[in-house]
Design a protein around this motif. Structure first.
Motif, PDB file in Angstrom:
ATOM      1  N   GLU A 103       0.838  -1.208   0.000  1.00  0.00           N
ATOM      2  CA  GLU A 103       0.000   0.000   0.000  1.00  0.00           C
ATOM      3  C   GLU A 103       0.866   1.249   0.000  1.00  0.00           C
ATOM      4  O   GLU A 103       0.534   2.240  -0.645  1.00  0.00           O
ATOM      5  N   VAL A 104       1.987   1.162   0.736  1.00  0.00           N
ATOM      6  CA  VAL A 104       2.899   2.300   0.772  1.00  0.00           C
ATOM      7  C   VAL A 104       3.522   2.497  -0.610  1.00  0.00           C
ATOM      8  O   VAL A 104       3.599   3.613  -1.123  1.00  0.00           O
ATOM      9  N   GLU A 105       3.920   1.367  -1.234  1.00  0.00           N
ATOM     10  CA  GLU A 105       4.501   1.452  -2.585  1.00  0.00           C
ATOM     11  C   GLU A 105       3.489   2.005  -3.576  1.00  0.00           C
ATOM     12  O   GLU A 105       3.829   2.845  -4.421  1.00  0.00           O
TER      13      GLU A 105
ATOM     14  N   PHE B 273      -2.463   9.674   5.544  1.00  0.00           N
ATOM     15  CA  PHE B 273      -3.712   9.166   4.969  1.00  0.00           C
ATOM     16  C   PHE B 273      -3.727   7.648   4.794  1.00  0.00           C
ATOM     17  O   PHE B 273      -4.787   7.062   4.656  1.00  0.00           O
ATOM     18  N   VAL B 274      -2.552   7.023   4.737  1.00  0.00           N
ATOM     19  CA  VAL B 274      -2.533   5.583   4.463  1.00  0.00           C
ATOM     20  C   VAL B 274      -2.104   4.780   5.695  1.00  0.00           C
ATOM     21  O   VAL B 274      -2.825   3.901   6.157  1.00  0.00           O
TER      22      VAL B 274
ATOM     23  N   LEU C 103       1.604   6.572  -6.848  1.00  0.00           N
ATOM     24  CA  LEU C 103       0.599   7.586  -7.177  1.00  0.00           C
ATOM     25  C   LEU C 103       1.144   8.992  -6.987  1.00  0.00           C
ATOM     26  O   LEU C 103       0.443   9.963  -7.204  1.00  0.00           O
ATOM     27  N   GLY C 104       2.404   9.084  -6.519  1.00  0.00           N
ATOM     28  CA  GLY C 104       3.034  10.386  -6.371  1.00  0.00           C
ATOM     29  C   GLY C 104       2.719  11.081  -5.060  1.00  0.00           C
ATOM     30  O   GLY C 104       2.885  12.287  -4.940  1.00  0.00           O
ATOM     31  N   MET C 105       2.239  10.324  -4.051  1.00  0.00           N
ATOM     32  CA  MET C 105       1.947  10.948  -2.761  1.00  0.00           C
ATOM     33  C   MET C 105       3.241  11.261  -2.019  1.00  0.00           C
ATOM     34  O   MET C 105       4.206  10.506  -2.096  1.00  0.00           O
TER      35      MET C 105
END
Lengths: 212, 217
Positions: free
Chosen positions: B117-119, B134-135, B124-126
């Motif tokens: 999820e982090v990857e 947020f994650v 996504l450029g976060m």
């Protein structure tokens, strides 16, 4: 450095109190864990209630109940005896839950295999399952023992002369309320490190002898 | 039955003590939990200095008995020029211990968030900060809720230590009534049962929550 020597006088008492209470708990936890799995519903219920009460009431309250409530009445208890009984009772409840976790880690097939070999339930428990449960329980028991070492400081409240007792004593005598407590903190940390190391050694040695 | 007469007579006094214990628990958690989250993030920081300091604080906080920290704050700080009321000293001391322990619980929760999820968020450029906010944090904290509830129960039990600094919580109330009336056994037993009346339902609640949360994974 003189202050350190005063505070360090309590180390033996802290270790003695921790060890005695832990041993009492390690033994007392066995019948409680077995009662928790009994085939009789009433026994299971009582065991569960006892465990919940022992764990649900703070250790300090147990020490007070035993030392002031019981120990000043019919039976006279020294503060050390009261502390060992109090911590031992609380430890029995925690150890019972640890053993229960260990029991579930042993494969069900071992009960069936023992049954097929004609071993009674009691013999299976004593010679096949029990020794493995003890080994599986070591990591959790060690974490608990290290916690107990720190919790044992509560016994100073009823007058047991352990590490923090001598720290308070030294701070009253010298008027320095910081350094003696820092020494005490350092000594507690120093006591837990070898405990953690020793249990890791013990664990890796004994773990090999568990069939899953 | 003098035992139960005592219970009826002194119940109101003990109840006010229980109120103080609960307040102390609440204030401790309100300070300790955010500090625990900061320590957990600090222990996982890429900055080496931040990481070392966080781990140092955590190890000291977990290795030192809460009673020692309490005495140090209450008796030690005044000689350093900071005089604290017993309530403030107790809540700061317990919050320090709470932060150290809960940081380990929270770190476990944060690490349990799947790396994919982090990857994905990176892809996504976060920004790193947004990924945390947020994650990772919302999910990690959620995973940590049941053990945190268990720890909150331990904090409630640990408030009894404030007896040693003369704070009028449940244990001090019980002891002082006992020392006046010499009815130690009945009063102390009632106090013990009042603790149990909170902790036992609370631990069933935490088991229930654990099962509920596990269902959605």
């Amino acid at each position: 450095m003189e202050a350190l020597a005063v505070v360090a006088q309590g180390v033996t008492m802290t270790l003695l109190l921790t060890l005695s209470s832990f041993l009492l708990g390690a033994v007392g936890g066995i019948p409680l864990a077995l009662a928790r799995r009994s085939q009789i519903g009433a026994v299971r219920f009582v065991a569960r209630a006892v465990i919940e009460l022992l764990r649900g009431i703070p250790p300090l309250a147990w020490l007070f109940i035993i030392y002031f409530g019981i120990g000043t009445g019919a039976i006279e208890l020294s503060s050390f005896a009261a502390a060992v009984i109090g911590f031992g009772l609380v430890a029995s409840a925690y150890m019972a839950e640890i053993y229960r976790g260990g029991l579930t880690a042993i494969h069900e097939g071992q009960w069936e295999a023992s049954d097929a070999l004609g071993l009674s339930r009691a013999a299976t428990l004593a010679t096949v399952i029990g020794p493995q449960v003890l080994r599986v329980s070591i990591p959790a028991a060690a974490t608990f023992a290290i916690g107990l070492l720190k919790d044992s400081s509560v016994a100073s409240v009823i007058g047991v002369q352990d590490t923090i007792y001598w720290a308070s004593h030294q701070s009253t005598v010298s008027g320095d309320a910081i350094v003696p407590f820092l020494y005490a903190a350092g000594l507690y940390v120093a006591m837990t490190i070898p405990c953690a190391w020793a249990t890791r050694q013990l664990d890796s040695k004994l773990r090999k002898r568990v069939a899953r | 039955m003098t035992f139960f007469n005592d219970w009826v007579d002194y119940f109101p006094d003990l109840l006010s003590g229980l109120g103080v214990s609960l307040q102390l628990t609440l204030v401790t958690l309100l300070m300790g939990l955010p500090a625990g989250l900061l320590l957990a993030l600090g222990a996982g920081s890429r900055n080496k200095a931040v990481r070392m300091i966080s781990i140092g604080v955590i190890e000291i906080g977990r290795g030192t008995p809460a009673l020692v920290v309490l005495q140090l704050f209450y008796f030690g700080l005044p000689s350093a020029g900071m005089t604290l009321t017993s309530f403030v000293a107790a809540s700061l001391a317990l919050a320090f211990t709470t932060a150290a322990y809960t940081s380990e619980i929270l770190r476990g929760g944060l690490q349990a968030v799947p790396g994919g999820e982090v990857e994905a968020a990176h892809a996504l450029g976060m920004a790193r900060r947004d990924i945390l906010r947020f994650v990772v944090i919302p999910q990690g904290v959620r995973i940590a809720i049941p053990p945190l509830m268990g720890f909150a129960i331990m904090v409630f039990q640990a408030t009894s230590l404030a007896y040693t600094i003369a704070m009028p919580e449940l244990m001090s109330q019980a002891y002082s009534i006992g020392s006046i009336t010499f009815r130690y056994l009945s009063i102390l037993t009632l106090a013990g049962l009042m603790y149990a009346l909170i902790t036992i339902p609370a631990s069933s609640l935490s088991n229930f929550v654990e099962h509920r949360l596990a269902r959605h994974r």
